[in-house]
Design an enzyme around this catalytic site. Structure first.
Site, PDB file in Angstrom:
ATOM      1  N   LYS A 115      46.476  40.313  30.509  1.00  0.00           N
ATOM      2  CA  LYS A 115      46.321  38.856  30.629  1.00  0.00           C
ATOM      3  C   LYS A 115      46.686  38.307  32.011  1.00  0.00           C
ATOM      4  O   LYS A 115      46.999  37.122  32.158  1.00  0.00           O
ATOM      5  CB  LYS A 115      47.121  38.098  29.550  1.00  0.00           C
ATOM      6  CG  LYS A 115      46.804  38.447  28.120  1.00  0.00           C
ATOM      7  CD  LYS A 115      45.350  38.433  27.784  1.00  0.00           C
ATOM      8  CE  LYS A 115      44.734  37.053  27.877  1.00  0.00           C
ATOM      9  NZ  LYS A 115      43.240  37.130  27.750  1.00  0.00           N
ATOM     10  N   CYS A 116      46.673  39.162  33.011  1.00  0.00           N
ATOM     11  CA  CYS A 116      46.984  38.677  34.363  1.00  0.00           C
ATOM     12  C   CYS A 116      45.759  38.707  35.272  1.00  0.00           C
ATOM     13  O   CYS A 116      45.869  38.458  36.473  1.00  0.00           O
ATOM     14  CB  CYS A 116      48.116  39.489  34.979  1.00  0.00           C
ATOM     15  SG  CYS A 116      49.695  39.190  34.175  1.00  0.00           S
ATOM     16  N   GLY A 117      44.608  39.027  34.718  1.00  0.00           N
ATOM     17  CA  GLY A 117      43.384  39.023  35.528  1.00  0.00           C
ATOM     18  C   GLY A 117      42.986  40.398  36.027  1.00  0.00           C
ATOM     19  O   GLY A 117      42.405  40.531  37.110  1.00  0.00           O
ATOM     20  N   THR A 118      43.265  41.442  35.242  1.00  0.00           N
ATOM     21  CA  THR A 118      42.891  42.800  35.664  1.00  0.00           C
ATOM     22  C   THR A 118      41.370  42.949  35.765  1.00  0.00           C
ATOM     23  O   THR A 118      40.877  43.585  36.689  1.00  0.00           O
ATOM     24  CB  THR A 118      43.456  43.864  34.701  1.00  0.00           C
ATOM     25  OG1 THR A 118      43.054  43.558  33.372  1.00  0.00           O
ATOM     26  CG2 THR A 118      44.962  43.936  34.762  1.00  0.00           C
ATOM     27  N   ARG A 119      40.652  42.339  34.828  1.00  0.00           N
ATOM     28  CA  ARG A 119      39.185  42.437  34.860  1.00  0.00           C
ATOM     29  C   ARG A 119      38.633  41.722  36.094  1.00  0.00           C
ATOM     30  O   ARG A 119      37.799  42.258  36.817  1.00  0.00           O
ATOM     31  CB  ARG A 119      38.603  41.859  33.553  1.00  0.00           C
ATOM     32  CG  ARG A 119      37.097  41.634  33.515  1.00  0.00           C
ATOM     33  CD  ARG A 119      36.252  42.858  33.750  1.00  0.00           C
ATOM     34  NE  ARG A 119      36.552  43.967  32.843  1.00  0.00           N
ATOM     35  CZ  ARG A 119      36.134  45.229  33.030  1.00  0.00           C
ATOM     36  NH1 ARG A 119      35.415  45.531  34.093  1.00  0.00           N
ATOM     37  NH2 ARG A 119      36.441  46.174  32.177  1.00  0.00           N
ATOM     38  N   ARG A 198      51.262  37.582  36.732  1.00  0.00           N
ATOM     39  CA  ARG A 198      51.192  36.120  36.823  1.00  0.00           C
ATOM     40  C   ARG A 198      52.583  35.571  36.517  1.00  0.00           C
ATOM     41  O   ARG A 198      53.486  36.323  36.141  1.00  0.00           O
ATOM     42  CB  ARG A 198      50.185  35.552  35.810  1.00  0.00           C
ATOM     43  CG  ARG A 198      48.754  35.949  36.100  1.00  0.00           C
ATOM     44  CD  ARG A 198      47.776  35.100  35.319  1.00  0.00           C
ATOM     45  NE  ARG A 198      47.780  33.711  35.812  1.00  0.00           N
ATOM     46  CZ  ARG A 198      47.113  32.714  35.229  1.00  0.00           C
ATOM     47  NH1 ARG A 198      46.404  32.936  34.136  1.00  0.00           N
ATOM     48  NH2 ARG A 198      47.152  31.495  35.724  1.00  0.00           N
ATOM     49  N   SER A 206      49.344  32.982  27.417  1.00  0.00           N
ATOM     50  CA  SER A 206      47.971  33.500  27.414  1.00  0.00           C
ATOM     51  C   SER A 206      47.838  34.678  26.438  1.00  0.00           C
ATOM     52  O   SER A 206      46.840  34.793  25.720  1.00  0.00           O
ATOM     53  CB  SER A 206      47.605  33.923  28.832  1.00  0.00           C
ATOM     54  OG  SER A 206      46.353  34.541  28.856  1.00  0.00           O
TER      55      SER A 206
END
Ligand SMILES: *[C@@H]1O[C@H](CO)[C@@H](O)[C@H](O)[C@H]1NC(C)=O
Ligand SMILES: *[C@@H]1O[C@H](CO)[C@@H](O)[C@H](O)[C@H]1NC(C)=O
Ligand SMILES: *[C@@H]1O[C@H](CO)[C@@H](O)[C@H](O)[C@H]1NC(C)=O
Length: 330
Positions: A115-119, A198, A206
């Site tokens: 949920k920290c924007g890995t994608r 994050r 999130s």
């Protein structure tokens, strides 16, 4: 055959060096009724021999190209491996003109955090022409059933890449799984690791939102509830789950536990030197992706190629989104 006909044939114009004759009617001087257009093979054995030689050389040429490509594939990713093949083909195509694509083990891994924007991070790095990405989350190091399949299985999950390109895989659960740092080190102790984080509370909320959405999707709402009074219970709020009624924090609640990054990071620092781990600020990556991605290019030893031209700002959504268009050319 009557003697007159044989005589007439002898008179036909017949170029001596060609095996296959396509003679137009106008080219024939003598009796046109006998010497009609001759379409055919005058020396079938010779023609057959020529055809056989042609087919054989075509086969040999294809075989040489295939052989050279195959040996290149086998040697892909092992550039230090320089011994000559025992049966080297006579004609070897220059490898620099035909670079060999092969599946290679990743040289960099995005190890978390969920949920920290890995994608988003992986997609942004994929804008770089020297980056290849694994399609999904491979979960090789964190799931025993995959890890037991061995490194060759792992390699086969990777995309094709050219020599010099960097293959990147991301599986956010690597970060929190105790066995993973040692397993990755056993594969490649000089691998580069990317950790995107994050602000911890933002991440926890999130995570809660995602888990709740998953629970709603998983519940068979189409089926009539077996026990209506149980199914009718409203889902708990984040505060109910994170804070006990007596006011203390529920530290074992998973969305909170994962946000306490240092509980997991220390294992990674025991397995890898600090300079092999880059910590990416996921909040900054949303606000100002270009400067963050440039730091990562530098960390990975990539030429700076990603710039403002790769991004556009969506004012409606009030967040920056990356174009999926990749750079072309050299
Ligand atoms: C290990 O990782 C480093 C850093 O990305 C890379 O340069 C090296 O080629 C990798 N080694 C192997 C055997 O893949
Ligand atoms: C608060 O409640 C939790 C769960 O019921 C309990 O584990 C914890 O010890 C309590 N804390 C205090 C300070 O009473
Ligand atoms: C910008 O964001 C809005 C809201 O999410 C969306 O409807 C719109 O399609 C986006 N525009 C572009 C160009 O992606």
């Amino acid at each position: 055959m009557s003697p007159t006909k044989t005589e007439a044939r002898r008179g036909c114009v017949r170029p001596p060096h060609f095996d296959i004759l396509w003679l137009p009617r106008a080219a024939l001087e003598t009796d046109p009724s006998d010497c009609v257009v001759v379409v055919g093979v005058s020396r079938p054995r010779a023609a057959l021999a020529v055809l056989a030689v042609l087919l054989l050389s075509l086969f040999l040429a294809c075989h040489l190209i295939y052989d050279s490509a195959l040996s290149g594939l086998r040697r892909g990713g092992q550039s230090h491996h320089s011994h000559q093949l025992p049966h080297r083909p006579v004609l070897v195509l220059p490898r620099r003109l035909y670079p060999t694509a092969a599946r290679r083990l990743p040289q960099a891994i995005i190890m978390g955090v969920r949920k920290c924007g890995t994608r988003a991070l992986l997609e942004m790095l994929y804008l770089h022409p020297m980056v290849q990405k694994a399609a999904g989350e491979v979960h090789f190091f964190d799931r025993d059933e995959n890890y037991n399949k061995g490194l060759e299985w792992y390699r086969m999950q990777m995309p094709h890449s050219y020599p010099g390109q960097i293959t990147i895989e991301k599986s956010p659960s690597y970060f929190v799984t105790p066995e993973v740092p040692e397993r990755i080190r056993a594969m490649n102790s000089s691998i580069k690791l990317l950790l995107i984080v994050r602000e911890p509370v933002t991440r926890a909320i999130s995570d809660y939102t995602q888990l709740r959405a998953n629970a709603v999707a998983a519940s068979p709402s189409s089926l009539p509830p077996v026990a209506p009074n149980v199914a009718a219970q409203p889902p708990k709020s984040f505060e109910q789950l994170a804070v006990f009624p007596n006011g203390t924090i529920n530290e074992v609640y998973r969305p909170l536990a994962i946000s306490v990054y240092h509980n997991y990071l220390h294992r990674w620092l025991e397995a890898f030197p600090r300079e092999q781990i880059l910590i990416v600020n996921g909040d900054l990556l949303i606000e100002d992706p270009v400067s963050q991605v440039q730091k990562i290019e530098n960390f990975l030893g990539l030429e700076p190629r990603i710039g403002t031209h790769n991004f556009y700002f969506n004012e409606t959504k009030d967040s920056t989104a990356s174009e999926t268009r990749r750079q072309t050319g050299a």
